[in-house]
Design a protein around this motif. Structure first.
Motif, PDB file in Angstrom:
ATOM      1  N   HIS A 202       9.788   7.985   3.700  1.00 42.39           N
ATOM      2  CA  HIS A 202       9.781   8.664   2.495  1.00 42.39           C
ATOM      3  C   HIS A 202       8.354   9.461   2.313  1.00 42.39           C
ATOM      4  O   HIS A 202       8.677  10.771   1.985  1.00 42.39           O
ATOM      5  N   LEU A 203       7.257   8.680   2.366  1.00 42.41           N
ATOM      6  CA  LEU A 203       5.963   9.454   2.186  1.00 42.41           C
ATOM      7  C   LEU A 203       5.815  10.887   3.249  1.00 42.41           C
ATOM      8  O   LEU A 203       5.235  11.749   2.702  1.00 42.41           O
TER       9      LEU A 203
ATOM     10  N   PHE B 298      -2.897   0.309   6.439  1.00 38.87           N
ATOM     11  CA  PHE B 298      -3.606   1.279   6.618  1.00 38.87           C
ATOM     12  C   PHE B 298      -3.624   2.157   5.371  1.00 38.87           C
ATOM     13  O   PHE B 298      -2.805   2.323   4.679  1.00 38.87           O
TER      14      PHE B 298
ATOM     15  N   ASP C  54      11.022  -1.978   4.883  1.00 34.22           N
ATOM     16  CA  ASP C  54      10.383  -1.639   3.884  1.00 34.22           C
ATOM     17  C   ASP C  54       9.291  -0.343   4.311  1.00 34.22           C
ATOM     18  O   ASP C  54       9.228   0.537   3.957  1.00 34.22           O
ATOM     19  N   ILE C  55       8.677  -0.887   5.344  1.00 32.69           N
ATOM     20  CA  ILE C  55       7.480  -0.159   6.003  1.00 32.69           C
ATOM     21  C   ILE C  55       8.057   1.136   6.636  1.00 32.69           C
ATOM     22  O   ILE C  55       7.804   2.351   6.231  1.00 32.69           O
TER      23      ILE C  55
ATOM     24  N   LEU D 281      -2.940   5.655   3.579  1.00 36.21           N
ATOM     25  CA  LEU D 281      -2.006   6.780   4.262  1.00 36.21           C
ATOM     26  C   LEU D 281      -2.766   7.676   5.025  1.00 36.21           C
ATOM     27  O   LEU D 281      -2.226   8.297   5.820  1.00 36.21           O
TER      28      LEU D 281
ATOM     29  N   ASP E 268       9.619   3.095   3.414  1.00 35.33           N
ATOM     30  CA  ASP E 268       8.535   3.734   2.649  1.00 35.33           C
ATOM     31  C   ASP E 268       7.624   4.960   3.418  1.00 35.33           C
ATOM     32  O   ASP E 268       7.670   5.709   2.971  1.00 35.33           O
ATOM     33  N   LEU E 269       7.256   4.750   4.645  1.00 35.31           N
ATOM     34  CA  LEU E 269       6.616   5.628   5.525  1.00 35.31           C
ATOM     35  C   LEU E 269       7.446   6.829   5.738  1.00 35.31           C
ATOM     36  O   LEU E 269       7.033   8.002   5.488  1.00 35.31           O
TER      37      LEU E 269
ATOM     38  N   GLN F  41       0.921  -1.108   0.012  1.00 40.36           N
ATOM     39  CA  GLN F  41       0.161   0.210  -0.082  1.00 40.36           C
ATOM     40  C   GLN F  41       0.656   1.324   0.218  1.00 40.36           C
ATOM     41  O   GLN F  41       0.557   2.222  -0.652  1.00 40.36           O
ATOM     42  N   LEU F  42       1.780   1.310   1.028  1.00 38.87           N
ATOM     43  CA  LEU F  42       2.796   2.383   0.694  1.00 38.87           C
ATOM     44  C   LEU F  42       3.509   2.743  -0.763  1.00 38.87           C
ATOM     45  O   LEU F  42       3.701   3.716  -1.000  1.00 38.87           O
TER      46      LEU F  42
ATOM     47  N   ARG G 292       3.328   5.827  -2.979  1.00 40.16           N
ATOM     48  CA  ARG G 292       4.711   6.540  -3.324  1.00 40.16           C
ATOM     49  C   ARG G 292       4.640   6.616  -5.005  1.00 40.16           C
ATOM     50  O   ARG G 292       4.946   7.794  -5.599  1.00 40.16           O
TER      51      ARG G 292
ATOM     52  N   ASP H 105      10.382  -3.446  10.296  1.00 39.31           N
ATOM     53  CA  ASP H 105      10.204  -3.939   8.855  1.00 39.31           C
ATOM     54  C   ASP H 105      10.891  -2.825   8.104  1.00 39.31           C
ATOM     55  O   ASP H 105      10.370  -1.689   7.994  1.00 39.31           O
TER      56      ASP H 105
ATOM     57  N   ARG I   2       7.824  13.578   1.978  1.00 41.41           N
ATOM     58  CA  ARG I   2       7.307  14.349   0.928  1.00 41.41           C
ATOM     59  C   ARG I   2       6.188  15.324   1.428  1.00 41.41           C
ATOM     60  O   ARG I   2       5.432  16.174   0.893  1.00 41.41           O
ATOM     61  N   ARG I   3       5.434  14.667   2.776  1.00 46.42           N
ATOM     62  CA  ARG I   3       4.017  15.753   3.184  1.00 46.42           C
ATOM     63  C   ARG I   3       4.646  16.542   3.941  1.00 46.42           C
ATOM     64  O   ARG I   3       3.949  17.261   4.819  1.00 46.42           O
TER      65      ARG I   3
END
Lengths: 493, 130
Positions: free
Chosen positions: B22-23, B108, B15-16, B110, B19-20, A285-286, A290, B13, B26-27
């Motif tokens: 990173h996102l 979840f 990846d989580i 985002l 990625d989290l 989902q992430l 992205r 984890d 960006r916010r």
């Protein structure tokens, strides 16, 4: 002839005996003539005192009775008292048969034997009753011994006085060994105290009791027994002791233990699997987020469409995992209900907004409505949300075109949430089945609609947990309305 | 210009976590990551206080419950809002037991997580890029 004074003395003595006896009484003089004939004798043989007094006793008594009585009267006249039990007789009319007890004694006046008195007790009825009792007793024993369950019976002092053959075969002991509290020798030492205490308490309270304990079988193995005891009462209502029946529940207990273990393992497995599935799903989902965030300008509209489909599939997978987990939690009784005072409309609105995009993608109209001024309700908002989101996502899933309605209603003191659709509808014959777990209307080989078939089973179980119920009105080709009826729950202190 | 609002992401984890981070960057959030409770505690006791902690519960070395216990020993750390990122278990019980402000169940959306962070991260942040 005997002097009148002696005759009246004979009559007087015999009448005294008659007054204190349950039987018929008659007296004879030394010549074996009847001098006294009690009213009970009239009832016994149907002849009045007026007819027989003064007559030879041979003529007064029915022949069969006289044959037995005269020799005894003769003996009594020699000064020997004697008695006979259960003498059978048969008198006219033919077929009138019976039995009697008789006692004979000499009568004396001034030390001289002046006559003899006889007391006759009809025993026919007693014999019949005794015979019936013995037949009943035999029938009970036959039934008890033929029974596959172990039976026991105790007296009012709690001592056991009867064990059926099944019990004796099971323990391999004799009635004498089991008698009283002998049976307790076969009870497992760890269970004995509890077992006896249960018996004593039940006896004192005269209550039905039920207990499980281990009892040694003839082969030496202890077997788990379920023993149910019930107080028994005599015909006049007096307490007569207890009667109990036992069954061997060892196999059942083994199966139950295995089942409990399997349920724990299943729960652990589901918990583990769900945790392991959630992590890569979260990453997926992430990553979709992205891609959308970073490269959306470089993506073609087809690629954006593919991303949307990936997103939907990921959500569906997440929803399925949730359903399986919730169902498992409900099954194992781990779902906690936490009632709070809530505004039903405010709870439901965000749920409707959440599914609006998926309804729009299928071109379905989604309408939320509410009765004016819905009062607050005490219920569990988390469980409610799960119920409604399951119903709404089901409605969207099974409706190809038309409208989905979500209505929060309040009438007659009850809150209702109705989710209606213009889908294919459910035939009446299948309406009960769809609430069973893992049931879907499509046979699995022709399955086109995603899902594991847990949604409605969950909804029903959750509605039950809230003290409510789920109602379904559906017509094939027209649509369905699922209504959750919710009572006010009690706030926890 | 980056904001002063730091989100500490504690998850085992990779990846989580990445990625989290990173996102969220960006916010407009600044992020710090830790792969277990011990690493997070290290950061918390030596660096600037984050505005909010995103906390996974099941982690090696030091799990989420143990980290929370340690945080409660320091009054400055005990007050930092915690958002649970949970995979399973009894959410309501965990939230209450850990004194977390809320929880977000994996996987979840985002937006759900962003809403939760925005509600509890009171410090100013820079304007999101998108």
């Amino acid at each position: 002839m005997i002097p009148p004074s002696v005759a009246s003395s004979l009559e007087f003595t015999a009448s005294l005996i008659a007054q204190t006896s349950h039987g018929g009484v008659f007296a004879v003089d030394r010549a074996l003539h009847v001098v006294f004939w009690s009213p009970a004798m009239e009832q016994l043989w149907g002849r009045s005192a007026a007819a027989v007094v003064g007559q030879p006793v041979l003529a007064a008594l029915p022949a069969a009775v006289a044959d037995r009585s005269v020799p005894q009267l003769d003996r009594a006249l020699t000064g020997v008292a004697c008695a006979e039990r259960d003498l059978a007789y048969e008198v006219a009319p033919p077929g009138h048969a019976g039995s009697f007890d008789a006692a004979y004694a000499p009568l004396r006046a001034d030390g001289e034997i002046v006559g003899a008195v006889a007391v006759i007790c009809e025993t026919t009825r007693r014999r019949v009753t005794e015979q019936q009792l013995s037949e009943t007793e035999q029938r009970f024993r036959n039934m008890a011994d033929a029974s596959p369950v172990l039976l026991w019976m105790s007296r009012t002092d709690s001592l056991c006085t009867f064990f059926n053959q099944t019990w004796l075969d099971f323990t391999g002991r004799t009635m004498a060994q089991e008698w009283g509290v002998g049976w307790a020798e076969g009870v497992h030492p760890e269970d004995l105290e509890r077992c006896l205490q249960t018996c004593v308490d039940a006896f004192n309270a005269r209550h039905v009791f039920e207990m499980e304990y281990r009892l040694r079988r003839a082969d030496g193995e202890y077997r788990w027994i379920l023993d149910r005891g019930t107080p028994r009462y005599a015909a006049d209502g007096t307490f007569a002791g207890f009667i109990g029946s036992c069954i061997d529940i060892t196999d059942r207990r083994t199966i139950e233990a295995a089942l409990r273990k399997a349920l724990v393992v299943k729960d652990e497995f589901l918990g583990l699997v769900s945790h392991e599935l959630r992590t890569p799903l979260t990453t997926l989902q992430l990553l979709i987020e992205r891609l959308r965030l970073e490269d959306v300008e470089r993506l073609s509209s087809m690629q954006v469409g593919l991303l949307d489909r990936m997103d939907t599939a990921t959500r569906r997978l997440a929803h399925m995992i949730e359903s399986v987990l919730h169902y498992s939690r409900m099954q194992s009784g781990k779902l906690r209900v936490d009632p709070r005072e809530i505004d039903l409309v405010a709870e439901i609105e965000p749920l409707v907004d959440e599914v609006r995009p998926s309804a729009a993608r299928k071109g379905l109209e989604l309408v939320a409505e509410a009765s004016p001024a819905v009062p607050p309700i005490v219920s569990d908002p988390d469980v409610l949300r799960l119920i409604v989101s399951n119903l709404v996502s089901n409605a969207i899933k099974f409706t190809a075109q038309g409208r989905i309605g979500v209505a929060v209603l309040h009438d007659g003191g009850l809150h209702r949430i109705a989710v209606s659709d213009t889908g294919r509808g459910i035939p009446a014959a299948q309406q009960a089945r769809i609430f069973e777990p893992f049931e879907q209307l499509e046979p699995s080989r022709q399955k086109h609609t995603p899902g594991v078939g847990l949604g409605l089973a969950l909804v029903r179980a959750m509605a039950d947990a809230l003290g409510g119920r789920i109602e379904l009105v559906s017509e094939p080709g027209v649509g369905s309305t699922f209504t959750v009826v919710l009572p006010q729950m009690t706030l926890r202190p | 210009m980056m904001s002063s609002c730091v989100v500490l992401i504690v998850d085992d984890d990779d990846d989580i976590r990445d990625d989290l981070a990173h996102l969220l960057e960006r916010r407009g959030y600044r992020t710090v990551t830790a792969s277990n409770g011990a690493a997070a505690l290290d950061y918390l006791t030596t660096a600037a206080r984050p505005c909010v902690v995103l906390l996974d519960l099941m982690m090696p070395i030091m799990d989420g419950w143990a980290l929370r216990e340690e945080m409660c020993k320091h009054s400055a750390l005990a007050e930092i809002p915690i958002i649970l990122l949970t995979g399973a278990g009894d959410l309501a019980r965990d939230v209450a037991a850990l004194g977390a402000v809320t929880s977000v169940t994996k996987p979840f959306q985002l937006t759900t997580l962003l809403d939760a962070i925005a509600r509890h991260c009171t410090a100013a942040r820079s304007t999101p890029e998108h």
